[in-house]
Scaffold this motif. Structure first.
Motif, mmCIF file in Angstrom:
data_model
loop_
_atom_site.group_PDB
_atom_site.id
_atom_site.type_symbol
_atom_site.label_atom_id
_atom_site.label_comp_id
_atom_site.label_asym_id
_atom_site.label_seq_id
_atom_site.Cartn_x
_atom_site.Cartn_y
_atom_site.Cartn_z
ATOM 1 N N ALA A 1 0.836 -1.196 0.000
ATOM 2 C CA ALA A 1 0.000 0.000 0.000
ATOM 3 C C ALA A 1 0.875 1.252 0.000
ATOM 4 O O ALA A 1 1.979 1.251 0.514
ATOM 5 N N SER A 2 0.349 2.312 -0.572
ATOM 6 C CA SER A 2 1.075 3.582 -0.549
ATOM 7 C C SER A 2 1.006 4.169 0.843
ATOM 8 O O SER A 2 -0.066 4.303 1.416
ATOM 9 N N PRO A 3 2.133 4.533 1.393
ATOM 10 C CA PRO A 3 2.118 5.091 2.742
ATOM 11 C C PRO A 3 1.553 6.512 2.756
ATOM 12 O O PRO A 3 1.814 7.299 1.861
ATOM 13 N N GLN A 4 0.767 6.807 3.792
ATOM 14 C CA GLN A 4 0.220 8.141 3.978
ATOM 15 C C GLN A 4 1.151 8.964 4.856
ATOM 16 O O GLN A 4 1.131 10.174 4.814
ATOM 17 N N SER A 5 1.932 8.311 5.689
ATOM 18 C CA SER A 5 2.877 8.981 6.563
ATOM 19 C C SER A 5 4.162 8.172 6.540
ATOM 20 O O SER A 5 4.312 7.254 5.760
ATOM 21 N N ASP A 6 5.087 8.489 7.425
ATOM 22 C CA ASP A 6 6.324 7.729 7.471
ATOM 23 C C ASP A 6 6.000 6.281 7.788
ATOM 24 O O ASP A 6 5.401 5.975 8.819
ATOM 25 N N PRO A 7 6.403 5.368 6.921
ATOM 26 C CA PRO A 7 6.098 3.957 7.159
ATOM 27 C C PRO A 7 6.951 3.385 8.289
ATOM 28 O O PRO A 7 8.046 3.863 8.566
ATOM 29 N N VAL A 8 6.409 2.349 8.941
ATOM 30 C CA VAL A 8 7.145 1.657 9.991
ATOM 31 C C VAL A 8 8.372 0.983 9.393
ATOM 32 O O VAL A 8 9.449 0.996 9.977
ATOM 33 N N PHE A 9 8.215 0.399 8.204
ATOM 34 C CA PHE A 9 9.318 -0.271 7.521
ATOM 35 C C PHE A 9 9.670 0.505 6.258
ATOM 36 O O PHE A 9 8.812 0.782 5.434
ATOM 37 N N ALA A 10 10.938 0.820 6.101
ATOM 38 C CA ALA A 10 11.391 1.605 4.960
ATOM 39 C C ALA A 10 11.359 0.804 3.662
ATOM 40 O O ALA A 10 11.150 1.373 2.591
ATOM 41 N N THR A 11 11.555 -0.511 3.757
ATOM 42 C CA THR A 11 11.598 -1.354 2.565
ATOM 43 C C THR A 11 10.842 -2.645 2.797
ATOM 44 O O THR A 11 10.572 -3.037 3.935
ATOM 45 N N GLU A 12 10.542 -3.331 1.705
ATOM 46 C CA GLU A 12 9.923 -4.651 1.810
ATOM 47 C C GLU A 12 10.861 -5.632 2.500
ATOM 48 O O GLU A 12 10.419 -6.488 3.265
ATOM 49 N N GLU A 13 12.157 -5.504 2.238
ATOM 50 C CA GLU A 13 13.145 -6.386 2.858
ATOM 51 C C GLU A 13 13.134 -6.235 4.381
ATOM 52 O O GLU A 13 13.249 -7.216 5.122
ATOM 53 N N GLU A 14 13.006 -4.992 4.842
ATOM 54 C CA GLU A 14 12.961 -4.726 6.288
ATOM 55 C C GLU A 14 11.699 -5.324 6.902
ATOM 56 O O GLU A 14 11.755 -5.935 7.978
ATOM 57 N N ALA A 15 10.567 -5.184 6.227
ATOM 58 C CA ALA A 15 9.305 -5.753 6.712
ATOM 59 C C ALA A 15 9.390 -7.280 6.748
ATOM 60 O O ALA A 15 8.968 -7.911 7.724
ATOM 61 N N LEU A 16 9.964 -7.872 5.704
ATOM 62 C CA LEU A 16 10.105 -9.318 5.644
ATOM 63 C C LEU A 16 11.005 -9.830 6.766
ATOM 64 O O LEU A 16 10.666 -10.801 7.447
#
Length: 184
Positions: free
Chosen positions: A37-52
């Motif tokens: 999803a497109s972030p509306q504010s600063d995302p918790v994870f900067a990248t998909e790799e970080e989220a994964l």
């Protein structure tokens, strides 16, 4: 050959107690991840790799704590609140209450692989696909005799949802059998 699965919630050690056949074959391809999803504010994870990476770490902690509670016969299941929330925590409470009622303990450690990010949102929620492997686990009765069926399915395709806890760590909020083709 693959077959559809029936949706079911699967707890950290509950998969070891599943007695019904959920799948009959294996497919080689994992589901295609949905776009983030497109972030509306600063995302918790900067990248998909970080989220994964955060989701994989959270799931490993979830399985480790679940194995600890299972080896204690489901006692002090509230410990699972450190790694779960919502529907997942409710399912863990039920699973471990059942173990206590049947005077069962768990042995071994569940493993996972094929961890694939489905999506992550700016609020820190993450959804992933993975294969849960319960082959290294067993349920034991009060006489320490195995009660897991010898012909049980030992690998399950799951869709797992995570939420960001107030301390910033991911916790499991829901775990269910993948209803599409088996990718394990």
């Amino acid at each position: 050959m693959s077959s559809p699965l029936r949706p079911a919630r699967v707890g950290a050690f509950g998969a070891a107690a599943i007695l019904t056949v959920i799948l009959a074959g294996c497919a080689t391809a994992a589901p295609t991840p949905a776009p983030s999803a497109s972030p509306q504010s600063d995302p918790v994870f900067a990248t998909e790799e970080e989220a994964l990476a955060a989701a994989e770490e959270a799931y490993a902690e979830y399985l480790a704590l679940g194995a600890e509670v299972a080896s204690d016969g489901g006692e002090n299941a509230e410990r699972m609140a450190a790694v779960t929330t919502g529907a997942a925590l409710d399912q863990e409470r039920q699973t471990f209450a059942g173990m206590r009622e049947r005077d069962q303990t768990g042995t071994g450690q569940q493993e996972f692989d094929s961890f694939t990010l489905q999506n992550h949102d700016a609020d820190g929620s993450v959804t992933a696909y993975l294969c849960l492997d319960i082959s290294g686990t067993d349920l034991l009765d009060s006489n320490l005799q195995p009660v897991s069926p010898p012909d049980r399915i030992e690998r399950y395709p799951l869709e797992v949802q995570f939420e960001t806890a107030p301390d910033g760590k991911l916790v499991v909020s829901q775990s269910r059998s993948w209803s599409g083709e088996n990718f394990c």
